[in-house]
Design a protein around this motif. Sequence first.
Motif, PDB file in Angstrom:
ATOM      1  N   CYS A 124       0.866  -1.191   0.000  1.00 20.61           N
ATOM      2  CA  CYS A 124       0.000   0.000   0.000  1.00 20.61           C
ATOM      3  C   CYS A 124       0.895   1.231   0.000  1.00 20.61           C
ATOM      4  O   CYS A 124       1.767   1.355   0.852  1.00 20.61           O
ATOM      5  CB  CYS A 124      -0.903  -0.011   1.227  1.00 20.61           C
ATOM      6  SG  CYS A 124      -1.722   1.583   1.466  1.00 20.61           S
ATOM      7  N   THR A 138       0.330   4.136   0.931  1.00 17.42           N
ATOM      8  CA  THR A 138       0.097   5.024   2.069  1.00 17.42           C
ATOM      9  C   THR A 138       0.660   4.455   3.368  1.00 17.42           C
ATOM     10  O   THR A 138       1.441   5.101   4.050  1.00 17.42           O
ATOM     11  CB  THR A 138      -1.414   5.298   2.229  1.00 17.42           C
ATOM     12  OG1 THR A 138      -1.914   5.763   0.973  1.00 17.42           O
ATOM     13  CG2 THR A 138      -1.683   6.344   3.282  1.00 17.42           C
ATOM     14  N   CYS A 139       0.271   3.222   3.721  1.00 22.27           N
ATOM     15  CA  CYS A 139       0.702   2.676   4.999  1.00 22.27           C
ATOM     16  C   CYS A 139       1.796   1.614   4.863  1.00 22.27           C
ATOM     17  O   CYS A 139       2.399   1.218   5.845  1.00 22.27           O
ATOM     18  CB  CYS A 139      -0.487   2.093   5.763  1.00 22.27           C
ATOM     19  SG  CYS A 139      -1.121   0.568   5.038  1.00 22.27           S
ATOM     20  N   ILE A 142       1.597  -1.538   4.023  1.00 25.69           N
ATOM     21  CA  ILE A 142       1.238  -2.921   4.327  1.00 25.69           C
ATOM     22  C   ILE A 142       1.388  -3.789   3.062  1.00 25.69           C
ATOM     23  O   ILE A 142       1.191  -3.292   1.944  1.00 25.69           O
ATOM     24  CB  ILE A 142      -0.211  -2.986   4.893  1.00 25.69           C
ATOM     25  CG1 ILE A 142      -0.405  -4.252   5.729  1.00 25.69           C
ATOM     26  CG2 ILE A 142      -1.251  -2.902   3.797  1.00 25.69           C
ATOM     27  CD1 ILE A 142      -1.689  -4.230   6.540  1.00 25.69           C
ATOM     28  N   CYS A 155      -5.930  -2.929   4.048  1.00 22.25           N
ATOM     29  CA  CYS A 155      -5.921  -1.790   4.963  1.00 22.25           C
ATOM     30  C   CYS A 155      -7.088  -0.872   4.601  1.00 22.25           C
ATOM     31  O   CYS A 155      -7.763  -1.087   3.595  1.00 22.25           O
ATOM     32  CB  CYS A 155      -4.602  -1.043   4.848  1.00 22.25           C
ATOM     33  SG  CYS A 155      -4.257  -0.474   3.173  1.00 22.25           S
ATOM     34  N   CYS A 159      -6.841   2.386   3.987  1.00 23.03           N
ATOM     35  CA  CYS A 159      -6.366   3.634   3.395  1.00 23.03           C
ATOM     36  C   CYS A 159      -7.283   4.055   2.250  1.00 23.03           C
ATOM     37  O   CYS A 159      -7.769   3.207   1.501  1.00 23.03           O
ATOM     38  CB  CYS A 159      -4.955   3.468   2.868  1.00 23.03           C
ATOM     39  SG  CYS A 159      -3.776   3.139   4.171  1.00 23.03           S
TER      40      CYS A 159
HETATM   41 ZN   LIG Z   1      -2.717   1.230   3.467  1.00 26.48          ZN
END
Ligand SMILES: [Zn+2]
Length: 183
Positions: free
Chosen positions: A138, A140-141, A143, A150, A152
């Motif tokens: 991901c 953004t995070c 993962i 997630c 997101c």
């Molecule tokens: Zn994420």
Amino acid sequence: MVQINVSQQLKASIGSTRNYEMSGIVDIDGSNKTVQGVVRLMRTDHGILVKGTLDTESELTCSRCLSLFNYPLTLYIEEEYFPTTDMVSGAPLPLPEEPDCFTIDEHNILDLTEAIRQYALLTVPMKPLCHQDCAGLCPTCGINLNQASCDCPPEPADPRWSELSKLVLTDTKVSVKEQEGTN
Ligand SMILES: [Zn+2]
Ligand SMILES: [Zn+2]
């Protein structure tokens, strides 16, 4: 073993061949891997030509999700090896001009380790994937989306993209105003 004693082969006449079934361990990319296959040895006028197909694997990092995985490699090897010592007299033999040519040592051992390592490096893909539809990380995070999901928002995380979408919006407003003015 990926080392072959070729003393018999060196005594054989030019053009004679012998098949050698190979199974050994080679350090590829810093970890020991099994190498298996069949090579054909052919006596040439100056040495021994090794030709064959070997199967091994290499531990790679997925270019999308950054996880380590074993990637199968098939190596099509074709190299000529030159003896360094004369079989009969034991005198040192002159080697061909080309640098980094493969040699057979004074005990008549033809060692394929270095060739296998070099061929493996050439066979490894530039952007390896753990599997074709790897979901990656991901943005953004971070993962690993192959293992978990997630919450997101699905917005693109790359700031260049959000700048671009603002630009497109502004342009649209301007052109709408211009159209109103002409009416
Ligand atoms: Zn994420
Ligand atoms: Zn992956």
